[in-house]
Design a protein around this motif. Structure first.
Motif, PDB file in Angstrom:
ATOM      1  N   SER A 177       5.590  88.639  29.443  1.00  0.00           N
ATOM      2  CA  SER A 177       5.852  87.410  28.693  1.00  0.00           C
ATOM      3  C   SER A 177       4.665  86.463  28.757  1.00  0.00           C
ATOM      4  CB  SER A 177       7.106  86.713  29.240  1.00  0.00           C
ATOM      5  OG  SER A 177       6.850  86.107  30.507  1.00  0.00           O
TER       6      SER A 177
ATOM      7  N   GLY B  35      13.627  87.863  30.202  1.00  0.00           N
ATOM      8  CA  GLY B  35      12.591  88.454  31.035  1.00  0.00           C
ATOM      9  C   GLY B  35      11.505  87.497  31.463  1.00  0.00           C
TER      10      GLY B  35
ATOM     11  N   SER C  89       8.384  92.233  33.310  1.00  0.00           N
ATOM     12  CA  SER C  89       8.736  91.446  32.132  1.00  0.00           C
ATOM     13  C   SER C  89       8.153  90.042  32.195  1.00  0.00           C
ATOM     14  CB  SER C  89      10.256  91.388  31.960  1.00  0.00           C
ATOM     15  OG  SER C  89      10.864  90.713  33.049  1.00  0.00           O
TER      16      SER C  89
END
Length: 848
Positions: free
Chosen positions: A663, A628, A659
């Motif tokens: 992150s 991701g 995502s």
């Protein structure tokens, strides 16, 4: 409605231009709301108030920015102009005040020859001038000139003319010297400086071996108009005389040595006996085309007195209390022949002496000036042909009577303000403005201490902040011309501009640096409503982008640089696969070129297609859909820049955005709310976090005071932005890591230009976390725009000032409502506001 200000080519008046159809612009003021211009009339005359040269007549138009003069034009002629406008009710304004511009040589012959003399030459010429009613000096000296008439310096500029690619363009200046002449005998004298044109000190960028390298030379035309209409021309030629002078050496890197014993008394005045002098030498003309200098010259803009003087081992160390670019003015009383040495630096050694290290320049002498006393009593001196980056100066050889720091930079106007409730953010703003100003020397330099080079990547990152802080249309237009001049036949651009040959292969190719070309061409129109640089350089832009596309490998661009100088990598080059940043910046350059092409009427579908292909290749290579986020095979560690840059440039597929954002957020939090980015990633990190709903995290990163962070620098006593995040930063006057201030202007306050010289602008404060108020005001080409917001608990108040000719799209946080002014609601919380002052409010904001 009244005409508030007028400009010609962005200047209130302009002495000497080779632009035959200069842009005439004006700003308007009016009470109330929604005032608009519906027509204008411009008259141009040979004297104030006259219309005997050109009359536009009444022109039905709302345009007040960039009306091209369309009348006759002649060289060396002054034109007076004024304007009046009609409003939406048909009422006509009073005429504006009369302004003027004066043409230069318009490409005509100087009527003079390039001359020179000994290595440290004085050049002079005596002449007669009776009943002079008008006198102009047209002058170029390479690299720099210092000219005196009758013993007085001509003009207040220094380090003039501006630095260019001398085999393509050479600039000349125009001075009104009428008041300097006297009836009867007169004299003109000159000194020359080496600069980058004639540098002799070996250095990492090969300026001593530049393709244009030659000895210093002077070209001048003094034109005197007499009361009877006749003219006298004094041009440089072999009848001028030359002798060895007091400047024994000068270098932008090493410094200047001046022997005051060698100054002939009265050498630039009438009656001086130069019979023992030699005839000046004719020099070969440089290859560059002569053009009148349009950007603001470099000047001494401020004097700074030391905050302390400390004696160390027979020397005196002066602390100027701030980091600056410029030089020291020394006053000293000492016997003839006494050598006073002045070493300049940004830092002190452990023993309190001044650090002057520069590994990029050969020899032991760096940023060091020498003054050899004449022994005439109290003597005052300052250099002419060098400048330094420094806070401290160490004086040895004699105890100074006085030391004064002279701040030297492009004489551009600071045209905006910023305030907010977070003192650290105000500190950032002040420091960044100082850092930028210290690096404005006809080109956007990277550091006034070490390099003084026009690194293209630094400028690309810093340009938005520069444009907000300073009025730079003339400065940017000049440097855009430098970019085009520096292009080679293949279409390549070097990583420093101007370049004498270095930077095409060294640390290159690097599209994150050289895509500043499409970026600035596009943003110039956004900031100033001016598409002329893009029209002038479209062919050069096409050649550059075609060269970049031709070298793609596997659909990706390559680079030698990447996200330069992240924490922990003092050598600069980060560990990740730099094809990611190279391809991302090339993609953005292609998108901007396509926008420009639409603006100019070119078919640019191939650039849109190329941008889409680069995007696909980048995602195929680096986007890990399982994890991701973006990752590179060369470095398994998560890299913030590798994820922030694709988010900022619209490269992330829609379904992967959540995502990738998460992150990035997770990594920042895992690092204790710290960034881990170099110059590229830093410029986009906080705006990306804010755009994706994490303004609170952006605020936390921005207010950190531990390494790595901006606050860490200021805990260590910084007053400018630094090159590296660590305490050992080589340069402490380097703006490319200081782009946090762009987030302050565009997100914290919320002011963003949309297009056409702020004809449309966006007000969207979306980084409110941790703050009670913020405001900015900026003088745009259409007039003053101001944005100020404050909040108390859940109440939010936003005030916006819109100039005549502009429209604001205002996003009010929460359930917005109009308190003052006839703004139109476009959708929930979004309003459109034409000219006037507006106040918006909302309730229900969460208390943070």
């Amino acid at each position: 409605m009244l005409v508030a200000t007028t400009t010609v080519e962005y200047a209130p008046t302009l002495l000497g231009t080779d632009v035959e159809d200069p842009w005439l612009s004006w700003t308007l003021t009016a009470p109330g709301h929604r005032a608009r211009q519906t027509a204008y009339q411009v008259t141009v005359g040979s004297e104030p108030g006259a219309a005997d040269v050109w009359d536009s007549g009444r022109v039905e138009s709302d345009r007040a920015v960039g009306i091209a003069y369309a009348g006759p034009v002649a060289p060396r002629t002054r034109y007076f102009w004024r304007v009046r406008v009609w409003d939406g009710d048909g009422a006509v304004s009073p005429w504006s005040g009369t302004s003027w511009w004066e043409t230069g040589l318009l490409g005509g012959d100087f009527g003079a020859r390039w001359i020179g003399g000994p290595d440290s030459a004085l050049l002079r010429k005596g002449f007669s001038a009776s009943d002079a009613v008008r006198a102009r000096l047209y002058v170029s000296g390479l690299a720099y000139y210092h000219v005196e008439i009758n013993g007085e310096k001509v003009g207040d500029q220094v380090l003039d003319p501006g630095f260019t690619a001398y085999d393509r363009t050479v600039l000349y200046a125009v001075h009104d010297v009428t008041a300097m002449l006297r009836a009867g005998e007169n004299a003109i004298g000159a000194m020359l400086g080496r600069g980058f044109y004639a540098m002799t000190v070996p250095n990492a960028w090969d300026w001593d071996r530049a393709r244009w390298h030659d000895e210093p030379k002077l070209l001048a035309r003094l034109e005197i108009e007499h009361a009877d209409g006749t003219r006298t021309v004094v041009g440089t030629d072999e009848t001028w005389t030359a002798a060895d002078g007091p400047i024994r050496s000068d270098s932008l890197y090493a410094g200047e040595t001046f022997d005051a014993r060698l100054v002939p008394d009265g050498w630039s005045g009438p009656g001086f006996d130069d019979s023992a002098w030699e005839n000046a030498l004719l020099r070969e003309a440089p290859a560059g085309v002569l053009r009148a200098q349009q950007h603001e010259p470099i000047k001494v803009v401020e004097d700074v007195e030391p905050v302390s003087l400390t004696e160390i081992g027979g020397s005196v160390v002066a602390d100027l209390g701030r980091t600056m670019a410029g030089w020291t003015r020394l006053t000293v009383t000492a016997p003839a022949g006494t050598v006073v040495t002045l070493k300049h630096g940004e830092k002190l050694n452990a023993d309190g002496s001044v650090e002057v290290e520069n590994r990029f320049v050969s020899g032991t002498r760096k940023q060091t000036d020498e003054y050899v006393c004449a022994g005439t009593g109290r003597e005052t001196w300052e250099p002419r042909f060098t400048y330094h980056g420094f806070r401290y100066v160490q004086i040895s050889g004699a105890k100074p009577d006085r030391v004064t720091g002279r701040v030297v930079r492009g004489a551009v106007r600071e045209h905006s303000t910023f305030r907010c409730s977070e003192p650290l953010f105000e500190t950032f703003d002040v420091a960044m403005r100082r850092t930028l100003a210290n690096n404005l020397h006809g080109i956007p330099t990277d550091t006034p201490l070490y390099e003084k080079n026009g690194w293209t990547g630094d400028a690309q990152l810093g340009a938005p902040v520069m444009a907000h802080a300073f009025a730079l249309p003339r400065f940017f237009a000049k440097w855009i011309d430098d970019l085009a001049d520096s292009q080679d036949e293949a279409g390549r651009l070097p990583v420093i501009v101007p370049s004498g040959g270095w930077g095409f292969d060294e640390l290159a190719p690097a599209p994150e640096w050289t895509t500043v070309f499409p970026y600035l061409l596009r943003e110039f129109h956004r900031w100033y409503g001016d598409d002329r640089p893009a029209r002038r350089h479209w062919g050069a832009l096409v050649r550059y982008l075609d060269w970049e596309l031709a070298r793609l490998s596997g659909g990706l661009a390559t680079t030698e640089l990447g996200d330069y100088l992240p924490p922990g990598y003092p050598q600069g080059i980060p560990p990740e696969d730099t094809r990611l940043t190279a391809s991302a910046y090339l993609h953005r350059g292609l998108v901007l070129a396509a926008e420009l092409g639409d603006l100019l009427g070119h078919d640019v579908e191939r650039y849109r297609s190329a941008a889409a292909a680069v995007k696909d290749a980048l995602n195929a290579e680096f986007l890990d859909f399982v994890e991701g986020h973006y990752r590179t095979a060369t470095d398994p560690e998560y890299r913030q820049a590798s994820n922030a840059i694709p988010l900022a440039f619209g490269l992330v597929p829609d379904d992967a955005v959540p995502s990738v954002v998460e992150s990035l957020v997770a990594d920042i939090r895992a690092r204790g709310e710290h960034l881990n980015t170099g110059a590229l990633g830093t410029s986009v990190l906080l705006p990306v976090l804010t755009a994706h709903g994490h303004a609170d995290l952006a605020h936390a990163v921005a207010t950190q005071r531990e390494y790595p962070s901006w606050g860490y620098w200021f805990e260590l006593g910084a007053d400018t932005m630094w090159e590296r995040w660590d305490a050992g930063a080589r340069s402490r006057d380097h703006y490319f890591q200081g782009t946090v201030t762009g987030w302050l202007y565009e997100n914290v306050v919320g002011l963003r230009p949309v297009d056409d010289g702020y004809a449309r602008f966006l007000v969207r404060p979306d980084a409110l976390a941790g703050l009670d108020r913020a405001e900015t005001a900026v003088d745009t080409v259409r007039g003053r725009i101001s944005v100020a917001w404050s909040r108390t608990g859940r109440r939010f108040r936003l005030a916006v000032e819109v100039p005549v000719g502009a429209v604001a799209e205002v996003h009010v946080p929460g359930r917005g409502a109009v308190v003052e002014g006839p703004a139109e609601q476009v959708r929930e919380g979004v309003f459109e506001a034409a000219h006037g002052r507006y106040v918006f409010s909302s309730d229900g904001l969460e208390t943070i």
